[in-house]
Design a protein around this motif. Sequence first.
Motif, PDB file in Angstrom:
ATOM      1  N   LYS A  62       0.717  -1.378  -0.012  1.00 47.21           N
ATOM      2  CA  LYS A  62       0.129   0.036  -0.168  1.00 47.21           C
ATOM      3  C   LYS A  62       0.892   1.405  -0.087  1.00 47.21           C
ATOM      4  CE  LYS A  62      -3.589   2.298   2.672  1.00 47.21           C
ATOM      5  NZ  LYS A  62      -4.243   2.438   4.001  1.00 47.21           N
ATOM      6  N   ILE A  65       2.297   1.683  -3.447  1.00 49.19           N
ATOM      7  CA  ILE A  65       1.504   2.017  -4.474  1.00 49.19           C
ATOM      8  C   ILE A  65       0.885   3.620  -4.240  1.00 49.19           C
ATOM      9  CG2 ILE A  65      -0.682   1.663  -5.520  1.00 49.19           C
ATOM     10  CD1 ILE A  65      -0.240  -1.409  -5.145  1.00 49.19           C
ATOM     11  N   GLU A  66       0.763   3.952  -3.149  1.00 50.57           N
ATOM     12  CA  GLU A  66       0.067   5.260  -2.811  1.00 50.57           C
ATOM     13  C   GLU A  66       1.261   6.135  -2.654  1.00 50.57           C
ATOM     14  OE1 GLU A  66      -2.321   4.594   0.615  1.00 50.57           O
ATOM     15  OE2 GLU A  66      -3.698   3.492  -0.834  1.00 50.57           O
ATOM     16  N   ARG A  74       1.753   6.616 -13.704  1.00 51.04           N
ATOM     17  CA  ARG A  74       0.442   6.953 -13.508  1.00 51.04           C
ATOM     18  C   ARG A  74       0.054   7.629 -14.821  1.00 51.04           C
ATOM     19  NH1 ARG A  74       0.400   5.083  -8.391  1.00 51.04           N
ATOM     20  NH2 ARG A  74       2.173   5.827  -7.012  1.00 51.04           N
ATOM     21  N   ASN A  79      -5.551   1.862 -15.767  1.00 53.63           N
ATOM     22  CA  ASN A  79      -6.729   1.526 -14.626  1.00 53.63           C
ATOM     23  C   ASN A  79      -6.184   1.041 -13.319  1.00 53.63           C
ATOM     24  OD1 ASN A  79      -9.467   1.254 -14.251  1.00 53.63           O
ATOM     25  ND2 ASN A  79      -9.394  -1.117 -14.739  1.00 53.63           N
ATOM     26  N   SER A  80      -5.337   0.362 -13.333  1.00 55.86           N
ATOM     27  CA  SER A  80      -4.665  -0.195 -11.784  1.00 55.86           C
ATOM     28  C   SER A  80      -3.456  -0.758 -12.035  1.00 55.86           C
ATOM     29  CB  SER A  80      -5.571  -1.099 -11.513  1.00 55.86           C
ATOM     30  OG  SER A  80      -5.511  -2.324 -12.127  1.00 55.86           O
ATOM     31  N   SER A  82      -0.417  -3.004  -9.716  1.00 56.19           N
ATOM     32  CA  SER A  82      -0.160  -3.720  -8.677  1.00 56.19           C
ATOM     33  C   SER A  82       1.476  -4.052  -8.391  1.00 56.19           C
ATOM     34  CB  SER A  82      -0.842  -5.219  -8.701  1.00 56.19           C
ATOM     35  OG  SER A  82      -0.400  -5.921  -9.925  1.00 56.19           O
ATOM     36  N   TYR A 114       0.753  -3.201 -14.648  1.00 50.91           N
ATOM     37  CA  TYR A 114      -0.225  -2.303 -15.230  1.00 50.91           C
ATOM     38  C   TYR A 114      -1.365  -2.961 -15.940  1.00 50.91           C
ATOM     39  CZ  TYR A 114       3.732   0.461 -13.920  1.00 50.91           C
ATOM     40  OH  TYR A 114       4.789   1.252 -13.250  1.00 50.91           O
ATOM     41  N   LYS A 117      -6.969   0.593 -19.376  1.00 48.19           N
ATOM     42  CA  LYS A 117      -8.494   1.086 -19.337  1.00 48.19           C
ATOM     43  C   LYS A 117      -8.902  -0.003 -20.489  1.00 48.19           C
ATOM     44  CE  LYS A 117      -8.761   4.982 -17.139  1.00 48.19           C
ATOM     45  NZ  LYS A 117      -9.519   5.686 -16.058  1.00 48.19           N
ATOM     46  N   GLU A 121      -2.657  -5.647 -20.383  1.00 48.92           N
ATOM     47  CA  GLU A 121      -1.590  -5.781 -19.462  1.00 48.92           C
ATOM     48  C   GLU A 121      -0.269  -5.709 -19.752  1.00 48.92           C
ATOM     49  OE1 GLU A 121      -2.719  -9.280 -17.148  1.00 48.92           O
ATOM     50  OE2 GLU A 121      -4.928  -8.873 -17.140  1.00 48.92           O
TER      51      GLU A 121
END
Length: 151
Positions: A62, A65-66, A74, A79-80, A82, A114, A117, A121
């Motif tokens: 966490k 990532i944050e 970014r 979309n995301s 990990s 990654y 959208k 991947e």
Amino acid sequence: MLREFSEVVDKSSLFICKNENEVRLCLEAWAKDIDKYSYQPLEDYDENKEIIDWLNSKDFIKQIIEGDFDFIERGRLINSVSVHLININDIDECLSSNEEIRNYYIELTLRLMYIFKDGAETAEEIDVGLDVTVWDESIYMLKDAYTIDDE
């Protein structure tokens, strides 16, 4: 030699171990005799166990990532993201004048995955250096993270 030793030191015995395993067994037996409740076998001891546990935790992922670290891409098309810990390469404790705070420099390998959208991947593996501060042996704070160049 054995005879000389027994003449000099009364009521004693001398054992000469022939291999490393015998020495280890003797040391472990002595350690158990000294304090059988706090005895820990040599191969089970890891001085960095707590920080390794944290590196394998959700809290570490966490914070990576944050955090605002340049190596994580970014953008509006992503979309995301990990992060997966691949390997811990090195852990060094840095000297500190405060006994309640410990600082570490850690080198590790991460896999960044990654998902875009559109459903595509991609992934990359990078070597990362971390500056970590630990308060009261229980609160871990990732202060900085950056890529390590192989050059």
